[in-house]
Every structure is written in structure tokens, then in C-alpha cells.
Design an enzyme around this catalytic site. Structure first.
Site: not given
Length: 1217
Positions: A909, A978, A1136
Site C-alpha cells: 500500500d 485521519k 494505490d
């Protein structure tokens, strides 16, 4: 006069005079998820009073969400709504005559004197009529929009009908309902008085015909050509010519014809060998000032080949082709052929040039991108046949995974009843369809062509009925919006038509022939270095030589036409399908009632039209408990490797029509951009898509079986397996008098209904995914890929693919196995710990040691997933963790773990990938450290860093007595910030960020609720400040991109750019104005996606930074995919997150870093600046507008970069990990 000479050559002197008919005679998905596009309801354009009345009713009923309209007595179908002759679509244009648009190889020809005379006469007539019609058009446009309401028996409607008896009024009314632009249906429509005002400002048809670059003009042309293509498909050249003459004979409508329209009719006659008719069409071309192009000559020569015409005639035709600047070779290099057209043209050429040979295929071009200068230097056949059979059927019916309990007598009875009803409904729908077509055909002979009639003749009647019954069988008990159903019905007809065209043109035979040789490339263990899949396919196509072209001539239908056709079929369905009222309760009277109801529901203040099944039908379906599901063939993974993408029009499925680039319904700017792009520039993108699509998959059967067992045992919300609706909370019992319900009871009822709808939606989604997975459990399969407008890639099958949730990913394995090798087992263990989310801040070695410490838990999870200690259930991604536990157990128990053949995908990742691209663009040292571009012993956590920064701001404010900062003590954490940190790079606003913060704070039980708004407002401000301080270069670049986009949009242009791999991108955001589509059941508000409308400045500026970064992350992924292909690695990605075998993780990591460095070593921002200066600032002009000067100044002021050394990325362990 050259065309007259050609005409003489074609027909000879005897036929030139008076041959043929006189001029006076010559005048004409699937078992789609029931929740698919749940938010995509269709707005209803009604008068304000109508909406307010309905709204008052709703408010009086306090939260009862639906208002029923036309309960049992549905209005009869009014065919006149669809009997709008296409010839009346175009109202008169401006007085001056303009030549038709010039296409490939076209230029105005010099018309003869008789043509001039004819033009003068028509011009005088036009002037007389024009004034009257233009006034009538504007008045009636206003009337039409004012009267656009749901179907009701009102006086207004009868008045409108009377006014339409006037032919001039018809023309204007037809215009107002016509294809005014490329469209997509509003998810919601807000009825308002302004709708009437808009009618007065409606764009006049004349302007559309003046502006030949406008979307409206192109859509009208597309409509005409799709009608002509229908007649070509139906082998009705007489009808095609009549239809063409409706336009050709009017000086005004003639402007909509280009040479392609005449060519379609020529091809119709060429197939019949009617040279005289083709001659007449050449004369018509000359009379309107057009010259023939290559396709025109191809049609003429095809006809001559069929007739074996005289050498003299063919020689003259070939000579004229050369005089017009063409070469014979170009016929075979540029024209698209169907059936035996190519052979017939060649036959004609060889009559005059017996030794003529087809031109050699062009040498493959090589992509010149500096990023890729080094890159470009019997079972499968059976699978192909299986895939082909599935696509030829268009749909596939598979078993549901829902538990097949022993059939109860009630279920047996319900199934028999349903079968009887379906048989009756089939006959009723067939009768209604035939009656509708009969009335249309009668109408056609009286006053012109019905716009829908040819489209209802393309397929056998039984196929239309099958499509309508399929929609009925998959309709959710909650109902579905009209727009979604209409679009789906229209699309199904279009897809089947395309399949039939490919069969008729013999294109399928050619694909089969080429694919037979293509699989030799795929069957080899190592692909030959000299060819990529695309290049090999192109080589085989060139070698095949004869036969049809693999690209069909463009035959797409305008979006509004799809919607009209779909609405007509939906109305037939609603009208025809009835059920006896007493079928479940014999005590009731035996009256036939409709199975489907048209109702309105409110979403906030938006009114939405829905089609909802009667509870009787829903009850019978529920009792029958059928265990079969029907899907479109394109919803199932492919059973053979996909056809490689070789152009924007060709690739992916064998027969199903697939677009290279996804876009919203009706938008076509992206397709135009791709067609204008030099083919060689698209090669890297096409090759990357082919690499992703060529990855073969199989099912992890043990994990699938465990998931299905839990699914059939009432599900488990904690493990993300939705429970059935029967487990939903029960609504409160209704009092005897509903008016006595108090507020809280009503609110509880509403919440119960909402919860049930959500549960049904989630359950059906899981059912589809698991049923498809179960269907392919013993098969190897493939996911063909395409991309969105930014270049981000997606699998084409929509339900089951590796982009899905934890459950879906856990049941997928690579079909190809690789030995683990010396480090593979370690990578499996590290991958498992990554999936748990437990050791995010620890080094890889520490994660590996932790995995070894808990090996007993891992083995227990693998051996006893549902009866053991269930360690796997308490992880972030439980199902993938379980699958990984099982793989580790198998490897450990094998004689030699390094030799164990693993099919398991291991993920790597990106660490906040958007910020990584920003930090690299700005060479931002502090930002680069925060997102792991710099080598570190442990992973840097940007979210914790921002949370720490925010906490420091909070402490300072708390010391200074700021109340909310004191309240927030102990609540600022990584989890709270986050989501906002992650999305700030993708353009989240402070408003959106505040909502995210509020949601996180709500999840903390101890946080005082009264401070939620104030606290979230404070936190989002501090997060933005923290990011600005930590990522200064990032904010500078983001501001530069935003301001540039704002100035471009304010100038009336859309933002465009080209990715480093050469993919052209345009942002499709416009200030759309709704158009009303009048139908019998209701009017639909449809928004225009026209490129000639003003851009939406706010969306253009806010979306540019995230879209630009998305285009960079897709470029990085494609570069990695291509270089992994060269190294022989299996590679797939979820944006991604990159996947490969455990054996090749280290190689993929190295390639991934190399390509990131290579990408950002390009002058990306400088190149963007130069591209935009050239595109928007017209460098050659001496005088510039003020906005241009401002834009030039803005674009020239490229943000300065920092001191970060990009090559450090090569040594960063945690860049992707």
C-alpha cells in the site's frame, strides 16, 4: 462539374436522362441490482402548485414518505407522445444558406447553375415561412414547458393537444421535446416557477443550425445517422432514401446532413447493386455543395464490383477518386468494411488493375514518451467459445447461494402461479407491443416518420418482450426510479442491436479467426519479447487481410433517444401487466389491477417518479423463493482472456460494447478527445489496461464456503455479511386510528422503513457477489478493465471484482501459482499483520517477529475458523486475514515452504499516496519525511503527526482560556483526524471536513454532545493549519492549481491537460440546464451535458487539484504495470494498492520506486504550465483580454520547489509497504 462527369461514368449516357423514379416521388444490466443507483431517482418537472399540494399532503401525514398517484386506473398509453416526426424536429434556421459540415476529405464543390436556381427558389419560400414559424416556435416552446406535468385529466392538456394539430405548432413542439443536447438524468429534480421562465429564454433552433460545433447540432446529426443506420441494418434502402430526402429537400434542415448521411444510404443501395440510385445520391451531394469522401467512393466501387460494371465506368470512377486527392490504397487503409464489402471493392479495382495488391499493413508505431523509451523495443479456445455463447445470449441465469431449503407446499404453489402469470404477461406485452408498432406504422404513412418506429423493428418482437419481463422480474419491492428503468431498457435494446450488427457484418467471424492465433501468445509461459498483446493482435489482424473491419462504423444512439425508447417500453409494460385482485384472497372481487404503479416520493423538497410493484406481486415472488438470478453477460467475469484494447472503440469483451473511458450518461467530450488523440499516444494506456486484464483469477473455495454458510445463517454484521431483511427491527404496531400516532412513533416507523430498505440493499449486493463467485468457483476467469476520465482503472464486471470489500477480496486468488522462494513466507506473515492493523507504527522486522509469536493463533484460525479461538475475527480485514492464515498454514506444513506453490496475492500500500505525489512535485523535505519518501527505520505516520500538531495548537489555546480547546482535552487522536487528512489532498472543503470530524467525535461515547458542532468546527480549522505548516509546498501547489482552474473556467473554458503518458483529460463539469422529456406517464427533467454550455466554475476549480493528482497516481500505476509485464510479474492494482505473488514482492517494490522517481523526474508542473499557456492564452495574439493576462501571469508563476532529493525514494522501505 466533376461530379456530373462521374455520374455519367457510373450510369452511361442512356441512363443519365430521366432514368429511375421521378424526383417528385422522392420525398422521409441484467439482473441489475435492485438497488443500483438508489440515489439516481428522476426528478419530476411539474408546476409549483402541484408540488406544493403534494408536499402539504406529505407534511400532514408527517413523515409518510410516498404520495401515490394514479392508483389503479393508469392512464392509457398515448402513442402521440412518440409520434413526433423526426422531419419536424428542426425548426427553420437563419435566412443565409450554409454548406453542410465538412467531414474527412470533404470540401465544398462548385454547384451547377440549376442548383443555384433551385436554391434561390427555396430561399424565397423560406423567407416567407420563417417569420411565422419562428414566432410560433418560441410561443409553443413556452406553452410546452408550462404544461409539462405528470399525466392528469386537465383542461390544459386538451388545449395543448388542440394546438398541436397545427403543423407549424407540431414542428415547434417537436423541437422542444427533441434531442437538445447530450444528457444525463438528474438524480433529483427541483420543480420551480423558474422552469416556465426558462422556456422564454430557450435557445432558438436557428442558432443551433448556425453553430455547427455545438453539442445540440452534433446530437441532431447523430440522431439522423442512427436512424439511417437502422434502415441499413433492416435492409430497407427505399426507407433510408425517403428519410434522407425529408432533410435534403428542405434548405433549412439540409444543414444537418453531412456526407456521412448520404454515404449510409449509398451503402444501402450498394448492397442491392443499384448503381443508378448511387448516381442519384452523388448528384444530391453536388447539389448541396458537398464532395464525396473515401466512403462514398468505396460504396460506388462496391456496387460496381457486385455488378461487374464496365472497365470504362470503373476507370472513370477511380480517376475521379484520384482527382479528389485520394489514393486507391487509402480505401483499404482508412475505410471500415462490413460483410463482403472489402472483397467487392477489390474486385472492382482488379477489373481495371488486374495485378493490384492490397497495401502492406503499417509498421507498428512506437510510443516516444521518455518514460517508456526502453519499454517498447487448446483450452483457451474452448473457453473463448463458452464466453462467446454467453455474450450471444446477452444474459446468463445462475443459481443463487441462498440456502435451498426443502420446498414447502406454499412455495410450490407460488412458483406455479408465477409461471402461469408470466406466460399471460408475455402474451399481453407482445400484444401491446405489436399494437403500438401497428399504430406507429399507420402514422408513418400519413405524416412522416415516427422517431421510435425503426428502433422497435431492429430485433424480433420476442426479444423486446424478454427484455421487459427481465426488468419486471428484477424489480425491487421498494420500487425503482423511472429514469433508471428507462435507461436500462433502452440500453439493453442498444446492446442487443450492436451484437446483431457484429454478427451481420461478419465481424465476429473475423474476431474468432484472429483470437485463435492470439491465444498462442497467451498460452506460452513467457511471452515473446518482440510483441505486446496489442501489437500481436494488430499484426494478426493485418495478416488476416480480407473480411470486415474489426471496428464498426460509429453507430451510438443519442442519450435522449435511449431514454425515449426505454420510457415507451416501460409504459407498455405498466399498461400490459395486470393481475386479478382476488388472486391471494378469493373473497375480493375478481377485478384486474396493474402489477406496476407509478408513484411519487419526496427526497427532501425534490419530487421523484418511481415504478413500484403491487404488494400482491411482491408477496407471490417472496412466497415462491426462487433460487435463480439473471445477469447481463457483461456482469460476469470473462471465461477467456479479454480481447486486447487496440483503440478507444475496440477491446475487452468479445461482443459486448465497452467504452475505453467511463463517463456520465450523455457526456461525450471524453470520447471526442480520445478520437482526436494520435493513436500512438494511447498505446501505453491501452497496454497497461491489457496487462491488468490479462491477469487470470480463481476462487478461494474454502473461504467462499465459510462465507456462504454464515450468509445463509442470518449473516453477521461484525464480519460484514449482511443479515436478511427478516432480521430487521419490527416497526411499531399501528394504532386503530393513524392520526393518534405521536411524533416519536412516526419517527420510529420512518427509521424502521429506512433500515429495512438499507438491509435489503446490502443483502442483495452480497447475494449477487457471492452467487457470481459460486458460479465461477471451479473456473479460471479474467476481469477486462477500462478507466475513468482521469485514467484510474476499473474492472468492467460491476458486482464481483478485486476492487470490492474485504469479503470479495478474500475469495480471490491468482490462477497462476509461483513458489514462495526464500522470502515469500516472510512476506505472507508481514502481509497478515498489515491486514490486522495492529502494528502500523512498527518496522517490518518487528511485524514478522510478532507473526512468529502468535503462530499458534494463526494456525488455530486456519484449522478452526468458526469453532476455535477466532483470533482472525478481531482484525481490521477479518476475511482476508483468515485467507492469509490458511495460506501460511499450508506453506508451513508443506515439505519445503520455499518450494510451496502459492496463488495468494500480497499487497503493498502507498503511504497516503496523494500527499506522496504532492511532496514529490514540490520536493518538500518535511512533507516527504511525513509520507515515507525518505528512508526511515520505522514507518512515519502522517496522521499521527498531524494529530500531534493539532494537539499542540489545542494546548496553546486551552492555556489562553479558549473554552472549546479545553473541552477537547484528551479527545484529539489519530482516528479523529485521519479521514480529513487523507481527503484534504483530494479536495475536501472545510465544510466536508467538519462533517467528517463530527462523525468521528459522535463515535466517542464520553464526548459531550452539545459541543459537537463547535468542536468539529475548531478541529477542522486546526487540521488545515497543521497541514499547511507541515506541507507548505503541497498547499502552494494546491492553491496554484485551484486558482489556475478558476481563471480558466471563468473564461468560459473547461480545464484540460495531458498526463505524462499522453492520455488527454477534460473535466466534464458544466452549468447544466434541465430539458423536459415529455412522456405519457410523466415528464422527466433531464440535464444537458453540453460542451457549448458554460463550465461550472466552482466544480472546475475545486476538482482540478484532486483530479490532477489522481491522473498522476494512475500514471505511476500504469508505468509500474508495464515494467512488471516486461519482467514477467503478475501485477494488479486497486488504485494505490499493488498486488503480486509473495515471490515477486521485492521485484515489484523496486519497479514501483523506480517508476515513481522516473515520473517525478519529469518537469510535470512546468509541462502543465506550458500546455495550458499554449491552449488558453493564444501566444500569437498581440492584444489580449484582461482575463488572459491574469491567466498568463498565474500559469507562468509555477510554484518553486524545495530541496528534497527524489532519489532517496529508492531506499525508502515504507514508501509502499
Amino acid at each position: 462539374m466533376s461530379l456530373l462527369r462521374l455520374r455519367a461514368a457510373l450510369l452511361g449516357p442512356a441512363r443519365l436522362r430521366g432514368g429511375g423514379i421521378p424526383w417528385s416521388v422522392l420525398r422521409n444490466y441484467s439482473a441489475s441490482a435492485k438497488e443500483k443507483a438508489r440515489g439516481n431517482a428522476v426528478c419530476e418537472r411539474t408546476e409549483l402548485l402541484e408540488v406544493l399540494k403534494a408536499r402539504v399532503k406529505q407534511l400532514q401525514a408527517s413523515n409518510v414518505p410516498e404520495v401515490t398517484v394514479n392508483k389503479v386506473e393508469l392512464a392509457p398509453l398515448r402513442n402521440d407522445k412518440y409520434q413526433v416526426p423526426l422531419r419536424n424536429v428542426v425548426a427553420p434556421g437563419p435566412a443565409e444558406e450554409q454548406p453542410a459540415p465538412v467531414g474527412r476529405g470533404e470540401s465544398p464543390a462548385r454547384p451547377g447553375s440549376w442548383v443555384e436556381k433551385l436554391k434561390k427558389e427555396m430561399y424565397i419560400r423560406q423567407l416567407k415561412v420563417e417569420r411565422k414559424l419562428s414566432v410560433a416556435a418560441s410561443q409553443l416552446t413556452l406553452e410546452n414547458q408550462a404544461n409539462a406535468k405528470p399525466t392528469r385529466k386537465t383542461k390544459a392538456k386538451s388545449k395543448a393537444k388542440k394546438s398541436l394539430k397545427n403543423p407549424k405548432a407540431k414542428a415547434a413542439a417537436a423541437w422542444s421535446q427533441s434531442h437538445a443536447g447530450s444528457h444525463s438524468v438528474y438524480a433529483h429534480g427541483k420543480p420551480r416557477v423558474a422552469a416556465v421562465k426558462e422556456g422564454t429564454k430557450a435557445q432558438r433552433p436557428q442558432r443551433v443550425l448556425e453553430d455547427k460545433d455545438s453539442s445540440q447540432y452534433k446530437i441532431l446529426q447523430q440522431t439522423i445517422q442512427s436512424n439511417l443506420e437502422c434502415f441499413l441494418f433492416l435492409q430497407q434502402p427505399e426507407e433510408a432514401e425517403k428519410f434522407l430526402l425529408l432533410y435534403h429537400s428542405s434548405p433549412v434542415k439540409r444543414r444537418l446532413l453531412n456526407v456521412n448521411a448520404y454515404n449510409i444510404v449509398m451503402r444501402s443501395w450498394a448492397r442491392k447493386g443499384r448503381l443508378q440510385r448511387i448516381n442519384r445520391l452523388f448528384s444530391m451531394l453536388e447539389s448541396v455543395g458537398l464532395r464525396p469522401n473515401l466512403d462514398s467512393y468505396a460504396a460506388a466501387l462496391e456496387c460496381m464490383g457486385r455488378n461487374q460494371s464496365s472497365t470504362k465506368a470503373i476507370r472513370r470512377c477511380v480517376q475521379q477518386l484520384k482527382n479528389d486527392g485520394f489514393h486507391v490504397d487509402e480505401l483499404f487503409q482508412k475505410c471500415l468494411f462490413e460483410e463482403d464489402e472489402k472483397e467487392q471493392v477489390l474486385r472492382a479495382i482488379r477489373i481495371v488493375q488486374p495485378n493490384y495488391q492490397l497495401p502492406p499493413p503499417p509498421k507498428p508505431e512506437t510510443c516516444k514518451s521518455s518514460l517508456l523509451q526502453d519499454f517498447y523495443c487448446k483450452e483457451l479456445q474452448e473457453r473463448f467459445q463458452q464466453q462467446l455463447e454467453m455474450e450471444l445470449d446477452n444474459t446468463i441465469t445462475i443459481k443463487s447461494v441462498e440456502s435451498t431449503k426443502p420446498l414447502t407446499p406454499q412455495a410450490i404453489k407460488a412458483r406455479k402461479l408465477l409461471a402461469t402469470l408470466r406466460s399471460r404477461w408475455h402474451d399481453s406485452i407482445l400484444q401491446a407491443l405489436q399494437k403500438s408498432k401497428h399504430s406507429m406504422s399507420k402514422f408513418k404513412t400519413v405524416s412522416g416518420y415516427n422517431i421510435l418506429y425503426p428502433y422497435l423493428c431492429l430485433l424480433p418482437d420476442e426479444e423486446y418482450v424478454g427484455i421487459m419481463l427481465q426488468i419486471l422480474n428484477t424489480l425491487s419491492p421498494q420500487g425503482e426510479s423511472l429514469a433508471v428503468l428507462a435507461r436500462e431498457l433502452g440500453s439493453k435494446v442498444y446492446n442487443r442491436y450492436i451484437t446483431q450488427r457484429k454478427l451481420r457484418s461478419r465481424q465476429l467471424e473475423k474476431v474468432q479467426e484472429v483470437y485463435k492465433d492470439y491465444i498462442h501468445l497467451l498460452a506460452k509461459d513467457s511471452q515473446p519479447d518482440e510483441y505486446l498483446p496489442r501489437e500481436y493482435w494488430e499484426k494478426l489482424v493485418a495478416e488476416a487481410g480480407f473480411g470486415p473491419s474489426l471496428n464498426l462504423k460509429d453507430c451510438s444512439w443519442p442519450y435522449m433517444l435511449l431514454m425515449r425508447l426505454g420510457m415507451h417500453m416501460l409504459e407498455l409494460l405498466v399498461q400490459a401487466v395486470k393481475v386479478p385482485r382476488n388472486i391471494l384472497n378469493p373473497r375480493l372481487e375478481p377485478k384486474l389491477i396493474p402489477v406496476l404503479y407509478h408513484i411519487y416520493s419526496f427526497r427532501s423538497s425534490w419530487q421523484v417518479g418511481l415504478i413500484k410493484p403491487h404488494p400482491i406481486f411482491s408477496q407471490i415472488v417472496s412466497d415462491a423463493a426462487e433460487t435463480m438470478l439473471t445477469f447481463n453477460s457483461s456482469a460476469i467475469p470473462m471465461l477467456c482472456p479479454p480481447v486486447p484494447w487496440t483503440s478507444p472503440h475496440f477491446g475487452a469483451f468479445v461482443l459486448n460494447d465497452t467504452k475505453l473511458m467511463r463517463f456520465v450518461d450523455g457526456a461525450f467530450q471524453h470520447q471526442l478527445l480520445l478520437e482526436q488523440c494520435p493513436p500512438v499516444n494511447l498505446h501505453p494506456v491501452l497496454d497497461a489496461l491489457n496487462q491488468l486484464g490479462n491477469c487470470a483469477w480463481k476462487i478461494n473455495q474454502p473461504v467462499l464456503d465459510i462465507i456462504i454458510s454464515i450468509f445463509n445463517d442470518k449473516g453477521n454484521e461484525k464480519l460484514d455479511i449482511p443479515p436478511p431483511v427478516s432480521e430487521a427491527p419490527r416497526p411499531p404496531t399501528a394504532p386503530s386510528n393513524s392520526t393518534t400516532w405521536n411524533k416519536s412513533q412516526k419517527h420510529e416507523l420512518l427509521l424502521c422503513k429506512k433500515r429495512m430498505a438499507e438491509m435489503h440493499s446490502l443483502r442483495m449486493d452480497a447475494l449477487y457477489k457471492l452467487s457470481i463467485a459460486n458460479y465461477v468457483r471451479d473456473k479460471v476467469f479474467w476481469f477486462p478493465h477500462n478507466m475513468d476520465f482521469r485514467g484510474r482503472t476499473y474492472p468492467c464486471p460491476p458486482y464481483f471484482n478485486h476492487l470490492g470489500n474485504d469479503v470479495t477480496r478474500a475469495i480471490l486468488l491468482f490462477a497462476e501459482g509461483r513458489p514462495l522462494g526464500p522470502k515469500g513466507l516472510d512476506w505472507l506473515k508481514i502481509h497478515l499483520i498489515n491486514l490486522t492493523g495492529l502494528k502500523k507504527k512498527n518496522a517490518l522486522q518487528e511485524r514478522l517477529e510478532y507473526a512468529n509469536e502468535i503462530i499458534e493463533e494463526i494456525l488455530d484460525s486456519a484449522d478452526h475458523p468458526l469453532t476455535g479461538r477466532k483470533w482472525w475475527m478481531n482484525t481490521d480485514e477479518p476475511w482476508q486475514a483468515l485467507a492469509c492464515c490458511m495460506e501460511i498454514a499450508k506453506a508451513l506444513r508443506s515439505p519445503d515452504p520455499a518450494a510451496y506453490i502459492s496463488h495468494f496475492p500480497v499487497h503493498q500500500d502507498g503511504s497516503c499516496n496523494g500527499l506522496q505525489h504532492y511532496a514529490a512535485l514540490g520536493r518538500d523535505l518535511i512533507g516527504a519525511v511525513s509520507v515515507n519518501l525518505m528512508p526511515c527505520h520505522v514507518p512515519q505516520d502522517v496522521y499521527s503527526a498531524v494529530a500531534q500538531q493539532v494537539e499542540e495548537f489545542r494546548k496553546k489555546d486551552a492555556e489562553q482560556g479558549v473554552k472549546i480547546a479545553q473541552v477537547l482535552q484528551g479527545f484529539v487522536s489519530r482516528k479523529v483526524v485521519k479521514q480529513t487528512v487523507m481527503t484534504v489532498v483530494y479536495g475536501v472543503t472545510r465544510y466536508g471536513g467538519r462533517l467528517q470530524m463530527e462523525k468521528r467525535l459522535k463515535e466517542i461515547d464520553e464526548f459531550p454532545e452539545e459541543y459537537l458542532w463547535e468542536a468539529s468546527h475548531y478541529l477542522v480549522k486546526q487540521v488545515f493549519n497543521g497541514i499547511k505548516e507541515m506541507f507548505s509546498a503541497t498547499r502552494d501547489i494546491q492553491s496554484w492549481l485551484t486558482e489556475s482552474a478558476k481563471l480558466i473556467a471563468q473564461s468560459g473554458r473547461t480545464v484540460e491537460w495531458v498526463t505524462p503518458l499522453g492520455l488527454p483529460i477534460v473535466q466534464p463539469y458544466y452549468r447544466s440546464r434541465p430539458t423536459v422529456l415529455n412522456c405519457s406517464m410523466q415528464t422527466l427533467s433531464v440535464k444537458n451535458s453540453n460542451s457549448n454550455q458554460k463550465p461550472d466554475t466552482v466544480k472546475q476549480k475545486n476538482a482540478f487539484p484532486p483530479n490532477f493528482i489522481h491522473s498522476l497516481d494512475s500514471t505511476h500505476m500504469m508505468l509500474t504495470a508495464l515494467h512488471c509485464l516486461r519482467q514477467g510479474l503478475t501485477f494488479v492494482s486497486v488504485h494505490d494498492c499493488y498486488w503480486t505473488h509473495a515471490l515477486t514482492v521485492d521485484v515489484m517494490n523496486q519497479i514501483c520506486r523506480q517508476q515513481f522517481v522516473a515520473l517525478h523526474s519529469e518537469k510535470i508542473l512546468q509541462d502543465l504550465s506550458e500546455f495550458m499557456l499554449e491552449k488558453y492564452c493564444s501566444p500569437g495574439r498581440e492584444t489580449r483580454a484582461l482575463w488572459q493576462k491574469r491567466l498568463m501571469e498565474q500559469l507562468s508563476n509555477v510554484p518553486k520547489t524545495g530541496d528534497f532529493n527524489l532519489k532517496k525514494v529508492m531506499d525508502s522501505t515504507y514508501f509502499f509497504s
